[in-house]
Design a protein around this motif. Structure first.
Motif, mmCIF file in Angstrom:
data_model
loop_
_atom_site.group_PDB
_atom_site.id
_atom_site.type_symbol
_atom_site.label_atom_id
_atom_site.label_comp_id
_atom_site.label_asym_id
_atom_site.label_seq_id
_atom_site.Cartn_x
_atom_site.Cartn_y
_atom_site.Cartn_z
ATOM 1 N N CYS A 81 0.824 -1.212 0.000
ATOM 2 C CA CYS A 81 0.000 0.000 0.000
ATOM 3 C C CYS A 81 0.859 1.263 0.000
ATOM 4 O O CYS A 81 0.511 2.260 -0.647
ATOM 5 C CB CYS A 81 -0.933 0.004 1.203
ATOM 6 N N ASP A 82 1.975 1.214 0.704
ATOM 7 C CA ASP A 82 2.877 2.361 0.733
ATOM 8 C C ASP A 82 3.603 2.537 -0.600
ATOM 9 O O ASP A 82 3.933 3.665 -0.992
ATOM 10 C CB ASP A 82 3.892 2.209 1.866
ATOM 11 N N LEU A 83 3.862 1.436 -1.287
ATOM 12 C CA LEU A 83 4.537 1.519 -2.583
ATOM 13 C C LEU A 83 3.616 2.065 -3.670
ATOM 14 O O LEU A 83 4.083 2.655 -4.648
ATOM 15 C CB LEU A 83 5.055 0.139 -3.003
ATOM 16 N N PHE A 84 2.314 1.853 -3.494
ATOM 17 C CA PHE A 84 1.349 2.296 -4.506
ATOM 18 C C PHE A 84 0.292 3.200 -3.847
ATOM 19 O O PHE A 84 -0.886 2.843 -3.752
ATOM 20 C CB PHE A 84 0.690 1.080 -5.162
ATOM 21 N N PRO A 85 0.709 4.369 -3.389
ATOM 22 C CA PRO A 85 -0.188 5.235 -2.612
ATOM 23 C C PRO A 85 -1.342 5.820 -3.410
ATOM 24 O O PRO A 85 -2.359 6.211 -2.827
ATOM 25 C CB PRO A 85 0.748 6.338 -2.107
ATOM 26 N N LYS A 86 -1.207 5.894 -4.738
ATOM 27 C CA LYS A 86 -2.276 6.495 -5.537
ATOM 28 C C LYS A 86 -3.582 5.714 -5.436
ATOM 29 O O LYS A 86 -4.665 6.272 -5.639
ATOM 30 C CB LYS A 86 -1.838 6.607 -7.002
ATOM 31 N N ALA A 87 -3.482 4.434 -5.131
ATOM 32 C CA ALA A 87 -4.691 3.614 -5.000
ATOM 33 C C ALA A 87 -5.464 3.944 -3.736
ATOM 34 O O ALA A 87 -6.634 3.579 -3.607
ATOM 35 C CB ALA A 87 -4.328 2.132 -5.018
ATOM 36 N N ALA A 88 -4.803 4.622 -2.798
ATOM 37 C CA ALA A 88 -5.447 5.073 -1.540
ATOM 38 C C ALA A 88 -6.098 3.917 -0.787
ATOM 39 O O ALA A 88 -7.196 4.050 -0.251
ATOM 40 C CB ALA A 88 -6.475 6.161 -1.827
ATOM 41 N N MET A 89 -5.401 2.791 -0.713
ATOM 42 C CA MET A 89 -5.912 1.645 0.025
ATOM 43 C C MET A 89 -5.604 1.724 1.515
ATOM 44 O O MET A 89 -6.090 0.919 2.302
ATOM 45 C CB MET A 89 -5.345 0.353 -0.556
ATOM 46 N N MET A 90 -4.772 2.700 1.886
ATOM 47 C CA MET A 90 -4.522 3.006 3.292
ATOM 48 C C MET A 90 -4.525 4.519 3.463
ATOM 49 O O MET A 90 -4.052 5.246 2.580
ATOM 50 C CB MET A 90 -3.166 2.458 3.760
ATOM 51 N N PRO A 91 -5.023 5.009 4.584
ATOM 52 C CA PRO A 91 -4.936 6.449 4.846
ATOM 53 C C PRO A 91 -3.476 6.899 4.930
ATOM 54 O O PRO A 91 -2.567 6.098 5.148
ATOM 55 C CB PRO A 91 -5.644 6.602 6.197
ATOM 56 N N GLU A 92 -3.262 8.182 4.783
ATOM 57 C CA GLU A 92 -1.913 8.735 4.776
ATOM 58 C C GLU A 92 -1.240 8.598 6.137
ATOM 59 O O GLU A 92 -1.887 8.637 7.183
ATOM 60 C CB GLU A 92 -1.949 10.209 4.372
ATOM 61 N N VAL A 93 0.095 8.453 6.076
ATOM 62 C CA VAL A 93 0.897 8.369 7.298
ATOM 63 C C VAL A 93 0.700 9.626 8.135
ATOM 64 O O VAL A 93 0.668 10.746 7.611
ATOM 65 C CB VAL A 93 2.389 8.199 6.951
ATOM 66 N N GLY A 94 0.539 9.447 9.434
ATOM 67 C CA GLY A 94 0.402 10.575 10.340
ATOM 68 C C GLY A 94 -1.022 10.983 10.621
ATOM 69 O O GLY A 94 -1.259 11.829 11.487
ATOM 70 N N THR A 95 -1.976 10.379 9.914
ATOM 71 C CA THR A 95 -3.379 10.713 10.157
ATOM 72 C C THR A 95 -3.983 9.730 11.165
ATOM 73 O O THR A 95 -3.548 8.583 11.260
ATOM 74 C CB THR A 95 -4.197 10.648 8.859
ATOM 75 N N PRO A 96 -4.991 10.171 11.914
ATOM 76 C CA PRO A 96 -5.644 9.236 12.840
ATOM 77 C C PRO A 96 -6.311 8.073 12.112
ATOM 78 O O PRO A 96 -6.395 6.966 12.643
ATOM 79 C CB PRO A 96 -6.670 10.109 13.576
ATOM 80 N N GLU A 97 -6.749 8.332 10.879
ATOM 81 C CA GLU A 97 -7.363 7.263 10.095
ATOM 82 C C GLU A 97 -6.358 6.164 9.781
ATOM 83 O O GLU A 97 -6.713 4.981 9.728
ATOM 84 C CB GLU A 97 -7.950 7.825 8.792
ATOM 85 N N ARG A 98 -5.112 6.553 9.595
ATOM 86 C CA ARG A 98 -4.058 5.556 9.367
ATOM 87 C C ARG A 98 -3.941 4.639 10.586
ATOM 88 O O ARG A 98 -3.843 3.418 10.449
ATOM 89 C CB ARG A 98 -2.724 6.269 9.117
ATOM 90 N N GLY A 99 -3.947 5.231 11.754
ATOM 91 C CA GLY A 99 -3.867 4.436 12.968
ATOM 92 C C GLY A 99 -5.035 3.480 13.101
ATOM 93 O O GLY A 99 -4.871 2.324 13.508
ATOM 94 N N ALA A 100 -6.236 3.947 12.740
ATOM 95 C CA ALA A 100 -7.416 3.087 12.827
ATOM 96 C C ALA A 100 -7.329 1.930 11.848
ATOM 97 O O ALA A 100 -7.718 0.802 12.161
ATOM 98 C CB ALA A 100 -8.675 3.912 12.570
ATOM 99 N N CYS A 101 -6.796 2.192 10.667
ATOM 100 C CA CYS A 101 -6.633 1.129 9.670
ATOM 101 C C CYS A 101 -5.600 0.107 10.135
ATOM 102 O O CYS A 101 -5.814 -1.109 10.021
ATOM 103 C CB CYS A 101 -6.228 1.735 8.333
ATOM 104 N N LEU A 102 -4.491 0.592 10.674
ATOM 105 C CA LEU A 102 -3.461 -0.312 11.200
ATOM 106 C C LEU A 102 -4.013 -1.154 12.342
ATOM 107 O O LEU A 102 -3.644 -2.327 12.502
ATOM 108 C CB LEU A 102 -2.256 0.501 11.685
ATOM 109 N N GLN A 103 -4.918 -0.574 13.125
ATOM 110 C CA GLN A 103 -5.542 -1.303 14.217
ATOM 111 C C GLN A 103 -6.276 -2.540 13.706
ATOM 112 O O GLN A 103 -6.158 -3.631 14.271
ATOM 113 C CB GLN A 103 -6.525 -0.380 14.935
ATOM 114 N N TRP A 104 -7.038 -2.387 12.615
ATOM 115 C CA TRP A 104 -7.770 -3.523 12.060
ATOM 116 C C TRP A 104 -6.821 -4.606 11.568
ATOM 117 O O TRP A 104 -7.074 -5.810 11.755
ATOM 118 C CB TRP A 104 -8.680 -3.070 10.922
ATOM 119 N N LEU A 105 -5.730 -4.196 10.933
ATOM 120 C CA LEU A 105 -4.760 -5.176 10.424
ATOM 121 C C LEU A 105 -4.110 -5.939 11.574
ATOM 122 O O LEU A 105 -3.974 -7.174 11.522
ATOM 123 C CB LEU A 105 -3.695 -4.464 9.592
ATOM 124 N N ALA A 106 -3.718 -5.207 12.618
ATOM 125 C CA ALA A 106 -3.084 -5.846 13.763
ATOM 126 C C ALA A 106 -4.074 -6.756 14.490
ATOM 127 O O ALA A 106 -3.711 -7.849 14.958
ATOM 128 C CB ALA A 106 -2.537 -4.780 14.725
#
Length: 209
Positions: A81-106
């Motif tokens: 997802c980080d290699l292909f950011p244009k697809a926007a499959m993960m929220p941007e680094v540093g945003t609270p939404e990114r943390g919430a997405c990482l939470q689901w993965l973990a």
């Protein structure tokens, strides 16, 4: 993706690596990621250890990025997802939404899969319950997230949906008769990337087994 990279995803059809093949498709990265088919030892005794598989335990998925071998579905998913950011499959680094997405993965790796293995194996132990809780808690969390929302991140489809849904794609009977969860499951299974991955896997597995 900036620059030129050699990316090879080692995949065994009808396995945990199917979710990464689906993700590559959702990232519109099929031309950038070489998907290499390998054999694995199956639970039912079929298949075999493949010497061409770079995974230290001969499992899948494995991503080779310019000679660096990366294992574990969650690590590979985040990296892609980080290699292909244009697809926007993960929220941007540093945003609270990114943390919430990482939470689901973990949560999927650290809770859902251990609880699912215990459930399917008929294992019950106070230590498991205190550490991971149980199946009712897993389903309860999904019900809360999908009650009135299309996706785990609300109105945004992300990599979290692919990863968390992946186990249920094989075992839909485990899902409760909850409108939000059933709609989510049907929505996931109807996605073109999901359909392509399943069709390709079915054709490949017939050749390998």
């Amino acid at each position: 993706m900036k620059g030129t990279h050699m990316l090879t995803l080692f995949h065994a059809p009808m396995s945990r690596s199917t979710r990464l093949v689906t993700l590559v498709d959702e990232l519109s990265a099929r031309d950038a990621v070489n998907i290499r088919i390998v054999n694995v030892q199956r639970r039912d005794g079929q298949g075999a250890v493949d010497p061409d598989n770079p995974h230290p335990e001969k499992k899948v998925p494995v991503l080779d990025h310019d000679g660096t071998v990366i294992t574990e579905s969650i690590a590979i998913a985040i990296h892609l997802c980080d290699l292909f950011p244009k697809a926007a499959m993960m929220p941007e680094v540093g945003t609270p939404e990114r943390g919430a997405c990482l939470q689901w993965l973990a949560w999927n790796a650290g809770v859902v899969e251990p609880v699912l293995v215990a459930k399917l194996s008929g294992i019950e132990h106070p230590g498991l319950q205190s550490s991971f809780r149980g199946w009712d808690e897993v389903i309860g969390r999904l019900e809360t997230a999908l009650d009135g929302s299309d996706w785990l991140m609300g109105d945004r489809f992300t990599v979290a949906d692919i990863i968390v849904h992946s186990s249920f794609s094989w075992m839909p009977d485990l899902l409760p008769d909850h409108a939000g969860i059933q709609d989510w499951h049907n929505r996931m299974m109807a996605r073109p990337a999901t359909q392509r991955a399943w069709q390709d896997d079915q054709a490949l597995i017939k050749k390998m087994l």
